[in-house]
Design an enzyme around this catalytic site. Structure first.
Site, PDB file in Angstrom:
ATOM      1  N   HIS A 146      -3.669  -3.735  -4.794  1.00 11.03           N
ATOM      2  CA  HIS A 146      -3.820  -3.199  -3.443  1.00 11.03           C
ATOM      3  C   HIS A 146      -5.241  -3.452  -2.953  1.00 11.03           C
ATOM      4  O   HIS A 146      -6.176  -2.744  -3.331  1.00 11.03           O
ATOM      5  CB  HIS A 146      -3.479  -1.699  -3.459  1.00 11.03           C
ATOM      6  CG  HIS A 146      -3.612  -1.032  -2.134  1.00 11.03           C
ATOM      7  ND1 HIS A 146      -3.846   0.308  -1.990  1.00 11.03           N
ATOM      8  CD2 HIS A 146      -3.540  -1.538  -0.881  1.00 11.03           C
ATOM      9  CE1 HIS A 146      -3.918   0.602  -0.708  1.00 11.03           C
ATOM     10  NE2 HIS A 146      -3.745  -0.505  -0.020  1.00 11.03           N
TER      11      HIS A 146
ATOM     12  N   ASN B 273      -4.685   6.410  -0.628  1.00 11.74           N
ATOM     13  CA  ASN B 273      -4.030   6.836   0.610  1.00 11.74           C
ATOM     14  C   ASN B 273      -3.353   8.194   0.486  1.00 11.74           C
ATOM     15  O   ASN B 273      -3.222   8.913   1.466  1.00 11.74           O
ATOM     16  CB  ASN B 273      -3.033   5.773   1.073  1.00 11.74           C
ATOM     17  CG  ASN B 273      -3.765   4.590   1.692  1.00 11.74           C
ATOM     18  OD1 ASN B 273      -4.943   4.697   2.039  1.00 11.74           O
ATOM     19  ND2 ASN B 273      -3.097   3.461   1.808  1.00 11.74           N
TER      20      ASN B 273
ATOM     21  N   SER C  67       0.842  -1.200   0.000  1.00 14.09           N
ATOM     22  CA  SER C  67       0.000   0.000   0.000  1.00 14.09           C
ATOM     23  C   SER C  67       0.873   1.244   0.000  1.00 14.09           C
ATOM     24  O   SER C  67       0.360   2.347  -0.101  1.00 14.09           O
ATOM     25  CB  SER C  67      -0.925  -0.002   1.220  1.00 14.09           C
ATOM     26  OG  SER C  67      -0.174  -0.163   2.389  1.00 14.09           O
TER      27      SER C  67
ATOM     28  N   GLU D 216      -7.284  -1.453  -5.819  1.00 14.74           N
ATOM     29  CA  GLU D 216      -6.454  -0.477  -6.540  1.00 14.74           C
ATOM     30  C   GLU D 216      -5.414  -1.272  -7.333  1.00 14.74           C
ATOM     31  O   GLU D 216      -4.669  -2.068  -6.748  1.00 14.74           O
ATOM     32  CB  GLU D 216      -5.759   0.447  -5.524  1.00 14.74           C
ATOM     33  CG  GLU D 216      -5.868   1.902  -5.841  1.00 14.74           C
ATOM     34  CD  GLU D 216      -5.242   2.794  -4.767  1.00 14.74           C
ATOM     35  OE1 GLU D 216      -5.225   4.008  -4.983  1.00 14.74           O
ATOM     36  OE2 GLU D 216      -4.770   2.302  -3.721  1.00 14.74           O
TER      37      GLU D 216
END
Ligand code: 3H9
Length: 689
Positions: free
Chosen positions: A422, A472, A401, A434
């Site tokens: 991800h 993120n 990540s 992702e």
């Protein structure tokens, strides 16, 4: 798009076709063609009855959603078609196979009879688009099956089987071959009286069903309007009921929630398209090896087993391996206990899992997913081994990540086969995947990763390589503002309350208490070294320094006496007040509007940078990541769509006003946002690029 006519004796078979889902399209001409065919059949003395069916084993997925925007008047053509069918002096029988939903079901119930195959499915899914059945569904369905069953269908949006549809009276017969059966029943004289549903008696349970439906908690605007439509059945004639329904439908069509939900529907399909990609075949994936039996690896294994794949889980530690296996088995057992899964299917899924201690023992797979500790040295070890062992066609994926997928790919001699996958925790529950495209990831690998996402029921969204990828990286800016707000004058419950009232599934303090405050802490420590010019509030660090990492330690921003339910803690209030004083900030009243705007516009500003850098293909990709992975309210359509709705000029003005305040450095407007405002454009204008 086509309507095929076939005369069989005195029965005219009309089969309509509009691939892939037989949407009843006005724009593409299907509705007009059907209307003409019905009128012709009514006038033709050789035709005694009409059997209507959809091509390719499905009836219809409803009105064409592309007709909705800008041209809502088109929908009247659909209503006129249904009125013509109902008014036909010759019986019209709907012969239904496959999906019969939305306007498709409204078409079926405008016909005089319905004969369906056993595998046919029925639903009114409009509620999930912030709409109601707007072409007679709220007026005809209750007359056929009673108001209570009709409201169940309309308010839940759920599909029901042919058996259930027969039981509640929405269809008349179930048969292996509905077209043949419709002809047979007509020939036998069973279905030859014209029977318009609009002329059927008003059901006796309207008041009771409406009252019961209104008891539900937090009814959406669409639900309230749908109930209102059903309610009038008792008091107004059928035609007037239709006009009331049409009026409510038009208002819903123009409402913010429906626009946002439709954006989400089309967005989920749009993100599957890779712009400019040459058409390549996706590789077939039947077997997957997951490397790492921690929380993430276990969740990924469950998600893949649920999708019917054969999974090998590699975990070198004996205890870790045993625990992972136990956790997976327990999940399937619990699902059987709760009635979510049949015992036989659960047994098949369990049997499709094997576990082993080394990659060498694992045997060959089509896809390898690494889910080991987030440390480059550990990743190097795994990818070097994968490069040695995996068959040449295999895709090598990392679930990282935070780490650089290009650096990971460089550990192998086949970077074209390497991609980031991800998953979001818990991987068997969260819908988002992702897909991180490395600089050397081949189009075939990327296309295969997208197809894999679909195969396992996830929404795959492609992201380029950068720290935090799309999700993120944006979340960091959101949290940065949340923590600044705490030291400037807000308390955790106020920040959470404001964002939850906006519609976020959970406010930031609660989210991080759930995820583990230590995760954010370690990222902030890394950032403090990497980006000393981008300060953070120390408030969450202070919480961590007290050993309060959130739910898992029984306390974080809140106390969790029962392990789950947050309880406000005066000690945290003292801690925040003391920190404000220490850094010399005079606390002030902060209203909910400012909380929402600071947190959400921080996402929008970073999102615009991410699109400009090509990390996201389009703004809608960001929206879908936030809708499916971060609990962004579906009825607001994602941060970029929300910004468009507010007006980008307003968003920019607000950002500029924040730039004049404390921590103004964090509010430098993204050049793309400025450019769009100057050109009077929206983020949506970049979605079709
Ligand atoms: C309605 O009927 C209103 C009326 O009550 C009143 C009017 C006055 N229109 O999802 P997929 C496209 S509201 C246009 O990937 P699946 C979809 O965009 C409507 N296009 O396949 C995609 O295109 P592309 C009520 C539609 O097998 C392709 O078909 N109906 C429509 O996973 C394949 O779709 C609904 O809400 C449509 N109605 O799932 C049903 N539906 O390939 C909405 C689909 O270019 N649709 N497309 O990306 C669905 O729930 C799913 O698409 C369905 C198939 C279950 C049908």
């Amino acid at each position: 798009m086509n309507v095929f006519e076939r005369l069989e004796g005195a029965i005219l078979h009309l089969q309509f076709s509009n691939p892939p889902v037989n949407a009843l399209s006005v724009g593409a001409g299907l509705v007009g063609a059907l209307h003409d065919a019905i009128a012709k059949a009514v006038a033709d003395p050789d035709v005694a009855a009409i059997v209507l069916s959809g091509a390719e084993g499905r009836f219809s997925a409803g009105a064409d959603l592309r007709d909705f925007d800008n041209r809502p008047e088109r929908l009247d053509r659909l209503r006129d078609l249904f009125t013509a069918i109902e008014a036909s002096p010759k019986p019209v029988i709907a012969a239904i196979e496959g999906l019969c939903i939305g306007g498709g079901l409204e078409l079926a119930i405008a016909a005089h009879y319905r004969v369906a195959a056993d595998r046919a499915r029925f639903a009114f899914p409009e509620i999930s688009l912030g709409l109601l059945p707007g072409a007679g569904g709220t007026q005809r369905a209750p007359r056929l099956c009673g108001a209570s069953h009709a409201l169940d269908l309309i308010l839940s949006g759920k599909q029901i089987s042919a058996a259930r549809a027969l039981e509640i009276g929405i269809i008349d017969h179930v048969a292996d071959d509905p077209v043949a059966e419709a002809s047979r029943l007509f020939a036998r004289g069973t279905l030859n009286a014209v029977r318009p549903s609009g002329e059927m008696a008003v059901p006796a349970d309207v008041a009771e069903a409406v009252e019961a439906a209104r008891q539900a908690k937090s009814l959406s605007l669409a639900a309230l309007r749908a109930i209102a439509c059903v309610e009038v059945i008792d008091t107004v004639p059928f035609e007037q009921g239709l006009s009331i329904e049409a009026k409510h439908f038009a208002e819903l069509l123009d409402s913010r929630p429906s626009k946002a939900l439709r954006h989400g529907f089309f967005g989920r399909r749009e993100v599957a398209r890779i712009p400019g990609a040459a058409k390549v075949e996706a590789r077939r994936i039947d077997s997957v090896t997951v490397v790492g039996g921690g929380l993430m690896g276990t969740g990924i294994a469950i998600a893949l087993l649920d999708a019917g794949l054969n999974v090998t889980l590699v975990e070198p530690r004996d205890e870790g391996r045993a625990n992972a296996r136990k956790a997976i088995m327990k999940t399937f057992d619990r699902n059987v206990e709760k009635g979510r899964l049949g015992a036989e299917v659960a047994a098949q899924r369990k049997a499709a899992l094997s576990t082993c201690g080394t990659l060498e023992e694992a045997g060959e797979a089509d896809l390898y997913i690494e889910a080991v500790f987030e440390d480059m040295a550990v990743k190097r070890e795994v990818f070097t081994a994968l490069d040695r062992i995996a068959p040449p066609h295999a895709i090598l994926a990392s679930n990282t990540s935070t780490l650089d997928v290009d650096a990971i790919a460089a550990f192998t001699g086949r970077p074209q086969n390497v991609v980031g996958l991800h998953f979001f925790s818990p991987a068997n529950v969260m819908r988002l995947l992702e897909i991180v495209r490395g600089a050397r990831t081949s189009p075939e690998t990327l296309t295969s990763a997208m197809a894999f996402a679909r195969q396992v029921g996830k929404t795959g969204v492609v992201a380029g390589v950068c720290d935090g990828f799309i999700g993120n990286r944006i979340f960091e800016e959101y949290l940065r503002q949340a923590w600044f707000l705490l030291e400037e004058g807000a308390l955790p419950q106020q920040v959470d309350g404001a964002l939850e009232a906006f519609g976020m599934a959970m406010g930031p303090c609660r989210v991080m208490d759930l995820a583990g405050q230590d995760i954010g802490w370690s990222i902030r420590k890394r950032r403090a070294a990497e980006q000393p010019d981008r300060p953070y509030s120390r408030v969450p660090d202070l919480v961590c320094e007290m050993g309060r990492f959130g739910q898992k330690t029984g306390a974080g921003f809140y106390l969790y006496p029962d392990g789950r339910t947050p309880q406000i803690d005066p000690e945290i209030e003292q801690l925040i007040l003391a920190e404000s004083e220490r850094i010399g900030i005079e606390r002030r009243e902060i209203d909910d509007k400012e909380i929402v705007e600071r947190c959400i516009y921080a996402m929008v500003n970073e999102g615009a940078r991410i699109v400009a850098e090509g990390i996201a293909y389009r703004p809608v990709d960001i929206d879908i990541i936030y809708l499916d992975g971060y609990g962004f309210p579906a009825e607001r359509g994602g941060p970029m769509f929300h910004a468009d709705q507010q007006g980008l000029a307003t968003v920019l003005d607000t950002i500029v006003s924040f730039a004049a305040g404390l921590h103004g450095w964090a509010w430098e407007p993204a050049p793309m946002l400025v450019d769009l405002v100057e050109r009077g454009e929206t983020f949506a204008s970049l979605n079709c690029a």
